[in-house]
Design a protein around this motif. Structure first.
Motif, PDB file in Angstrom:
ATOM      1  N   THR A 107      24.086  29.563  32.783  1.00 37.15           N
ATOM      2  CA  THR A 107      24.247  28.134  32.340  1.00 37.15           C
ATOM      3  C   THR A 107      25.672  27.655  32.209  1.00 37.15           C
ATOM      4  O   THR A 107      26.195  26.468  32.781  1.00 37.15           O
ATOM      5  N   LEU A 108      26.390  28.092  31.193  1.00 36.59           N
ATOM      6  CA  LEU A 108      27.657  27.785  31.017  1.00 36.59           C
ATOM      7  C   LEU A 108      28.624  28.089  32.038  1.00 36.59           C
ATOM      8  O   LEU A 108      29.526  27.121  32.293  1.00 36.59           O
ATOM      9  N   ARG A 109      28.480  29.093  33.043  1.00 42.76           N
ATOM     10  CA  ARG A 109      29.201  28.990  34.051  1.00 42.76           C
ATOM     11  C   ARG A 109      29.142  28.209  35.035  1.00 42.76           C
ATOM     12  O   ARG A 109      29.930  27.519  35.721  1.00 42.76           O
ATOM     13  N   GLY A 110      27.692  27.651  35.171  1.00 42.20           N
ATOM     14  CA  GLY A 110      27.393  26.652  36.180  1.00 42.20           C
ATOM     15  C   GLY A 110      27.835  25.393  35.994  1.00 42.20           C
ATOM     16  O   GLY A 110      27.646  24.420  36.778  1.00 42.20           O
ATOM     17  N   LEU A 111      28.059  24.835  34.516  1.00 45.44           N
ATOM     18  CA  LEU A 111      28.824  23.713  34.137  1.00 45.44           C
ATOM     19  C   LEU A 111      30.264  23.770  33.983  1.00 45.44           C
ATOM     20  O   LEU A 111      30.898  22.571  34.227  1.00 45.44           O
ATOM     21  N   ALA A 112      30.998  24.910  34.268  1.00 45.61           N
ATOM     22  CA  ALA A 112      32.469  24.917  34.039  1.00 45.61           C
ATOM     23  C   ALA A 112      33.176  24.645  35.500  1.00 45.61           C
ATOM     24  O   ALA A 112      32.676  24.970  36.516  1.00 45.61           O
ATOM     25  N   ASP A 113      34.377  24.195  35.155  1.00 47.10           N
ATOM     26  CA  ASP A 113      35.329  23.909  36.341  1.00 47.10           C
ATOM     27  C   ASP A 113      35.887  25.141  36.440  1.00 47.10           C
ATOM     28  O   ASP A 113      36.378  25.693  37.760  1.00 47.10           O
ATOM     29  N   VAL A 114      36.316  25.994  35.444  1.00 43.13           N
ATOM     30  CA  VAL A 114      37.143  27.181  35.422  1.00 43.13           C
ATOM     31  C   VAL A 114      36.364  28.165  34.404  1.00 43.13           C
ATOM     32  O   VAL A 114      36.155  27.883  33.308  1.00 43.13           O
ATOM     33  N   ILE A 115      36.470  29.339  34.838  1.00 41.05           N
ATOM     34  CA  ILE A 115      36.259  30.531  33.807  1.00 41.05           C
ATOM     35  C   ILE A 115      37.611  31.368  33.537  1.00 41.05           C
ATOM     36  O   ILE A 115      38.189  32.014  34.562  1.00 41.05           O
ATOM     37  N   VAL A 116      38.054  31.416  32.441  1.00 45.96           N
ATOM     38  CA  VAL A 116      39.306  32.211  32.088  1.00 45.96           C
ATOM     39  C   VAL A 116      38.951  33.446  31.594  1.00 45.96           C
ATOM     40  O   VAL A 116      38.191  33.279  30.369  1.00 45.96           O
ATOM     41  N   VAL A 117      39.390  34.488  31.883  1.00 44.68           N
ATOM     42  CA  VAL A 117      39.256  35.669  31.444  1.00 44.68           C
ATOM     43  C   VAL A 117      40.372  36.576  31.303  1.00 44.68           C
ATOM     44  O   VAL A 117      41.071  36.538  32.377  1.00 44.68           O
ATOM     45  N   GLY A 118      40.690  37.398  30.509  1.00 46.38           N
ATOM     46  CA  GLY A 118      41.750  38.519  30.557  1.00 46.38           C
ATOM     47  C   GLY A 118      41.643  39.545  31.338  1.00 46.38           C
ATOM     48  O   GLY A 118      40.404  39.903  31.908  1.00 46.38           O
ATOM     49  N   ALA A 119      42.803  40.203  31.769  1.00 41.55           N
ATOM     50  CA  ALA A 119      42.509  41.036  32.840  1.00 41.55           C
ATOM     51  C   ALA A 119      41.938  42.500  32.272  1.00 41.55           C
ATOM     52  O   ALA A 119      41.201  43.062  33.334  1.00 41.55           O
ATOM     53  N   GLN A 120      41.920  42.693  31.104  1.00 38.33           N
ATOM     54  CA  GLN A 120      41.218  43.857  30.597  1.00 38.33           C
ATOM     55  C   GLN A 120      39.634  43.684  30.646  1.00 38.33           C
ATOM     56  O   GLN A 120      39.073  44.720  31.088  1.00 38.33           O
ATOM     57  N   THR A 121      39.227  42.499  30.444  1.00 36.04           N
ATOM     58  CA  THR A 121      37.729  42.292  30.577  1.00 36.04           C
ATOM     59  C   THR A 121      37.430  42.275  32.056  1.00 36.04           C
ATOM     60  O   THR A 121      36.178  42.758  32.142  1.00 36.04           O
ATOM     61  N   SER A 157      51.431  41.871  33.313  1.00 30.75           N
ATOM     62  CA  SER A 157      51.475  42.605  34.021  1.00 30.75           C
ATOM     63  C   SER A 157      51.170  42.448  35.380  1.00 30.75           C
ATOM     64  O   SER A 157      51.669  43.227  36.404  1.00 30.75           O
ATOM     65  N   LEU A 158      50.005  41.914  35.791  1.00 34.80           N
ATOM     66  CA  LEU A 158      49.296  41.655  37.061  1.00 34.80           C
ATOM     67  C   LEU A 158      48.759  43.045  37.483  1.00 34.80           C
ATOM     68  O   LEU A 158      48.848  43.371  38.716  1.00 34.80           O
ATOM     69  N   ASP A 159      48.426  43.980  36.576  1.00 31.35           N
ATOM     70  CA  ASP A 159      47.951  45.404  36.790  1.00 31.35           C
ATOM     71  C   ASP A 159      46.614  45.264  37.047  1.00 31.35           C
ATOM     72  O   ASP A 159      45.531  45.600  36.386  1.00 31.35           O
ATOM     73  N   LEU A 160      46.279  44.685  38.216  1.00 29.54           N
ATOM     74  CA  LEU A 160      44.931  44.288  38.925  1.00 29.54           C
ATOM     75  C   LEU A 160      44.886  44.811  40.108  1.00 29.54           C
ATOM     76  O   LEU A 160      45.704  45.065  40.930  1.00 29.54           O
ATOM     77  N   ASP A 161      43.643  45.252  40.450  1.00 28.39           N
ATOM     78  CA  ASP A 161      43.175  45.735  41.868  1.00 28.39           C
ATOM     79  C   ASP A 161      42.867  44.570  42.829  1.00 28.39           C
ATOM     80  O   ASP A 161      41.966  44.008  42.714  1.00 28.39           O
ATOM     81  N   PHE A 162      43.946  44.233  43.531  1.00 30.26           N
ATOM     82  CA  PHE A 162      43.804  42.955  44.587  1.00 30.26           C
ATOM     83  C   PHE A 162      43.052  43.145  45.625  1.00 30.26           C
ATOM     84  O   PHE A 162      42.837  42.333  46.345  1.00 30.26           O
ATOM     85  N   THR A 163      42.482  44.556  45.766  1.00 31.48           N
ATOM     86  CA  THR A 163      41.593  44.672  46.969  1.00 31.48           C
ATOM     87  C   THR A 163      39.962  44.324  46.771  1.00 31.48           C
ATOM     88  O   THR A 163      39.322  44.420  47.181  1.00 31.48           O
ATOM     89  N   LEU A 164      39.994  44.174  45.257  1.00 32.58           N
ATOM     90  CA  LEU A 164      38.611  43.900  44.877  1.00 32.58           C
ATOM     91  C   LEU A 164      37.870  42.421  45.464  1.00 32.58           C
ATOM     92  O   LEU A 164      38.696  41.448  45.638  1.00 32.58           O
ATOM     93  N   PRO A 165      36.441  42.168  45.441  1.00 35.67           N
ATOM     94  CA  PRO A 165      36.113  41.028  46.109  1.00 35.67           C
ATOM     95  C   PRO A 165      36.531  39.851  45.202  1.00 35.67           C
ATOM     96  O   PRO A 165      36.568  38.751  45.508  1.00 35.67           O
ATOM     97  N   LEU A 166      36.685  39.978  43.736  1.00 28.17           N
ATOM     98  CA  LEU A 166      37.201  38.955  43.064  1.00 28.17           C
ATOM     99  C   LEU A 166      38.605  38.221  43.637  1.00 28.17           C
ATOM    100  O   LEU A 166      38.700  36.983  43.629  1.00 28.17           O
ATOM    101  N   PHE A 167      38.898  38.847  44.386  1.00 28.23           N
ATOM    102  CA  PHE A 167      40.367  38.318  45.147  1.00 28.23           C
ATOM    103  C   PHE A 167      40.474  38.272  46.325  1.00 28.23           C
ATOM    104  O   PHE A 167      40.674  37.221  47.034  1.00 28.23           O
ATOM    105  N   THR A 168      39.517  38.900  47.190  1.00 28.68           N
ATOM    106  CA  THR A 168      39.692  38.884  48.763  1.00 28.68           C
ATOM    107  C   THR A 168      38.193  38.229  49.097  1.00 28.68           C
ATOM    108  O   THR A 168      38.471  37.673  50.312  1.00 28.68           O
ATOM    109  N   GLU A 169      37.299  37.971  48.229  1.00 31.83           N
ATOM    110  CA  GLU A 169      36.005  37.052  48.739  1.00 31.83           C
ATOM    111  C   GLU A 169      35.492  36.169  47.973  1.00 31.83           C
ATOM    112  O   GLU A 169      34.489  35.703  48.025  1.00 31.83           O
ATOM    113  N   PRO A 170      36.227  35.335  47.344  1.00 29.24           N
ATOM    114  CA  PRO A 170      35.733  34.282  46.522  1.00 29.24           C
ATOM    115  C   PRO A 170      35.472  33.019  47.254  1.00 29.24           C
ATOM    116  O   PRO A 170      35.913  32.738  48.296  1.00 29.24           O
ATOM    117  N   LEU A 171      34.494  32.216  46.630  1.00 25.50           N
ATOM    118  CA  LEU A 171      34.300  31.103  47.222  1.00 25.50           C
ATOM    119  C   LEU A 171      35.355  30.079  47.221  1.00 25.50           C
ATOM    120  O   LEU A 171      35.446  29.143  48.233  1.00 25.50           O
TER     121      LEU A 171
END
Length: 291
Positions: A107-121, A157-171
């Motif tokens: 529900t909280l996600r459904g109401l939000a404009d943006v979800i802010v989250v740390g890279a480690q999470t 650091s931007l130590d992220l896997d940019f091949t993941l769907p989070l980056f390649t397939e978002p709405l």
């Protein structure tokens, strides 16, 4: 299930306990000193829906963001903690959660404009793109929101896997919040993957106030952070957290797991006022607003 509700004179809007799947039977007083509401009075309230599971639409009404004036934003956090203060078990929050906790999470996600989250999470919890949900479609359209919330990943650091769907397939394109001195090659890789890089600090990392303002400047004013502890600690230390939605899990973990917020302590503890407290199967679903 029982729901314990506190009304508060200090909140922008009076909060009521329409946040969990069944009926309310008791009530307490908020720290503002308002009068407790008895069980009989609670049963007479229009928002008391009886001993049944609450719909997502009813939950959305209960957790609605306050009305915001032009230029204003509202940052709320959603976290879970064990009875002995652990914010995770074996590096993840899921072992502390429950089905009702996940309904409120959604529900909280459904109401939000943006979800802010740390890279480690993002790495530990296996974040995926936020999805469009029919239950919130009309509400989001009426509020001028996109079909799904934007996910904004905070990383120095931007130590992220940019091949993941989070980056390649978002709405909607995923944002990466970072500092002006972040590694240039990683910034380029993020952009090549389709992410939008937002600079919110002069060094390698973000400045919390600038991050909140940068998101609001993009029209993302209803903000939700899901941590982790280090990021939430940064928001608390900077004094920009407006609301805390905390699930208290009826579990004990012992060990050395992090609390829900980490990092340097504040000089003076910040006070929050209770907005609502609900209980189901031993889980407490609490909501506090900054005084």
């Amino acid at each position: 299930m029982t729901a314990t509700t506190a009304t508060t004179a200090t909140a922008a809007t009076t909060a009521t306990a329409a946040t969990a799947p069944t009926s309310a039977s008791t009530a307490t007083t908020g720290s503002s000193g308002t009068e407790a509401v008895g069980a009989d009075a609670l049963r007479d309230r229009e928002w008391l829906l009886g001993d049944r599971e609450w719909s997502l639409d009813e939950l959305a009404d209960a957790y609605a963001y306050p009305d915001l004036a032009p230029g204003e934003s509202w940052l709320r956090a959603n976290m879970v903690s064990s009875l002995d203060g652990a914010g995770q078990h074996d590096g993840r929050s899921q072992p502390l959660s429950s089905d009702s906790d996940m309904r409120i999470f959604g529900t909280l996600r459904g109401l939000a404009d943006v979800i802010v989250v740390g890279a480690q999470t993002v790495r530990q919890e296996g974040y995926r793109p936020a999805r469009a949900r029919e239950a919130f479609a009309a509400r989001r359209a009426a509020a001028g929101q996109g079909v799904a919330p934007v996910i904004a990943v905070v990383s120095a650091s931007l130590d992220l896997d940019f091949t993941l769907p989070l980056f390649t397939e978002p709405l909607v394109p995923t944002l990466v919040l970072t500092g002006a001195e972040a590694p240039a090659d990683r910034v380029a890789e993020a952009r090549a993957a389709g992410a939008e890089v937002v600079i919110a600090g002069d060094g390698t990392g973000i400045e919390p106030g600038r991050a909140v303002a940068a998101l609001a400047g993009r029209g993302l004013r209803r903000q939700l952070t899901e941590g982790g502890p280090r990021l939430l600690g940064q928001f608390v230390a900077a004094g920009v957290l407006d609301e805390m939605c905390l699930t208290v899990s009826p579990t004990m973990t012992a060990g050395s797991a992090q609390r829900i917020a980490g990092g340097p302590s504040v000089a003076v503890p910040q006070r929050f006022d209770v907005a609502s407290v609900l209980e189901e199967a031993g889980f407490l679903f609490t909501r506090y607003r900054r005084i």
